[in-house]
Design a protein around this motif. Structure first.
Motif, mmCIF file in Angstrom:
data_model
loop_
_atom_site.group_PDB
_atom_site.id
_atom_site.type_symbol
_atom_site.label_atom_id
_atom_site.label_comp_id
_atom_site.label_asym_id
_atom_site.label_seq_id
_atom_site.Cartn_x
_atom_site.Cartn_y
_atom_site.Cartn_z
ATOM 1 N N ARG A 12 1.588 0.045 3.937
ATOM 2 C CA ARG A 12 1.304 -1.353 4.262
ATOM 3 C C ARG A 12 2.158 -2.231 3.349
ATOM 4 O O ARG A 12 2.359 -1.919 2.174
ATOM 5 C CB ARG A 12 -0.178 -1.642 4.000
ATOM 6 N N GLY A 59 -0.906 3.964 -4.658
ATOM 7 C CA GLY A 59 -2.044 3.117 -4.291
ATOM 8 C C GLY A 59 -1.589 1.705 -3.991
ATOM 9 O O GLY A 59 -0.429 1.478 -3.653
ATOM 10 N N ASP A 60 -2.513 0.754 -4.100
ATOM 11 C CA ASP A 60 -2.191 -0.646 -3.806
ATOM 12 C C ASP A 60 -1.634 -1.327 -5.050
ATOM 13 O O ASP A 60 -2.142 -1.130 -6.155
ATOM 14 C CB ASP A 60 -3.447 -1.389 -3.343
ATOM 15 N N GLY A 103 0.868 -1.173 0.000
ATOM 16 C CA GLY A 103 0.000 0.000 0.000
ATOM 17 C C GLY A 103 0.904 1.221 0.000
ATOM 18 O O GLY A 103 1.763 1.353 0.873
ATOM 19 N N HIS A 104 0.746 2.092 -0.995
ATOM 20 C CA HIS A 104 1.661 3.212 -1.182
ATOM 21 C C HIS A 104 0.852 4.506 -1.196
ATOM 22 O O HIS A 104 -0.223 4.566 -1.797
ATOM 23 C CB HIS A 104 2.408 3.011 -2.503
#
Lengths: 113, 137
Positions: free
Chosen positions: B88, B33-34, B28-29
């Protein structure tokens, strides 16, 4: 003071437009994601993210840190999720001394004498 | 697969993660984004992030991660990610065989560097043995 070419190993704000396929400026480009390559190394996340110049200009600036400018050739790429907007690319060839560093009156270590 | 254990501090979760080079992770950035990607290296960073995570990302059309490609249609994109932008990072159950089978310049260079280092060590050891043999004589 901003000067061009950009100085090596010194923080620098690079300004650039984001266009669509027609060549029109894109305002409010969403989910910006900027990356930097130093001396043709692998692209890496930039410390800071691009910001649009107010208001609704379609022109953006990206604050690069001294570390991110510490190379001879600095390349940035800014992507956006806005439909139709094209990825923006900047290529900068840095210098170790700018014109301002060579200006008279002679300052020790800067001038000819 | 290189399979080196590599601890990384500063992953933005208030904890230290033990990441394994060669494994595929779900990330998760803050900006990207993911996405899922294979960790292929950990490289020196800068004042903000002393280490950067080099990820190899599947960006084939239809992968759902096309948005991360720099050039349109690029099947693989390699990027150095700042741990400070990671929110994440989780190990993926099962591996992405296609992604693992792809070799990129960054991996080839790393392998070449490792082989060069191994050769230098071998040469050093041979020289050392020779010197020890001469001393023994």
């Amino acid at each position: 003071m901003a000067d061009w070419p950009a100085k090596k190993n010194a923080a620098f704000n690079v300004h650039f437009p984001i266009y669509d396929a027609d060549g029109d400026l894109v305002t409010g480009a969403a989910s910006l994601d900027s990356e930097v390559s130093i001396d043709h190394g692998t692209f890496a996340d930039c410390s800071n993210e691009a910001t649009e110049i107010a208001t609704s200009s379609g022109v953006y600036y990206l604050a690069l840190t001294a570390d991110e400018m510490n190379g001879d050739i600095i390349t940035t790429i800014t992507k956006t999720s806005t439909s139709g907007a094209k990825t923006a690319v900047n290529v900068m060839y840095t210098v170790t001394r700018q014109l301002v560093d060579l200006a008279f009156p002679v300052t020790s270590g800067r001038g000819w004498t | 697969m290189i399979g080196l254990e590599a601890g990384i501090e500063g992953v933005n979760m208030g904890m230290t993660k033990n990441l394994v080079i060669g494994k595929v992770y779900a990330i998760g950035h803050k900006r990207k984004g993911d996405f899922r990607a294979q960790l292929i290296d950990i490289v020196p960073g800068d004042a903000q992030d002393p280490q950067l995570l080099t990820f190899k990302i599947d960006t084939r059309p239809g992968s759902g991660q096309e948005r991360l490609a720099r050039s349109k249609g690029a099947s693989i994109t390699v990027t150095n990610v700042r741990p400070s932008l990671v929110v994440r990072i989780d190990e993926m159950p099962g591996n992405d065989e296609w992604l693992l089978s792809q070799r990129v310049a960054e991996e080839r260079r790393k392998r070449a560097d490792a082989e060069k280092e191994a050769q230098q060590v071998e040469v050093g050891q041979k020289r050392f043995s020779k010197i020890m043999a001469m001393i023994a004589e």
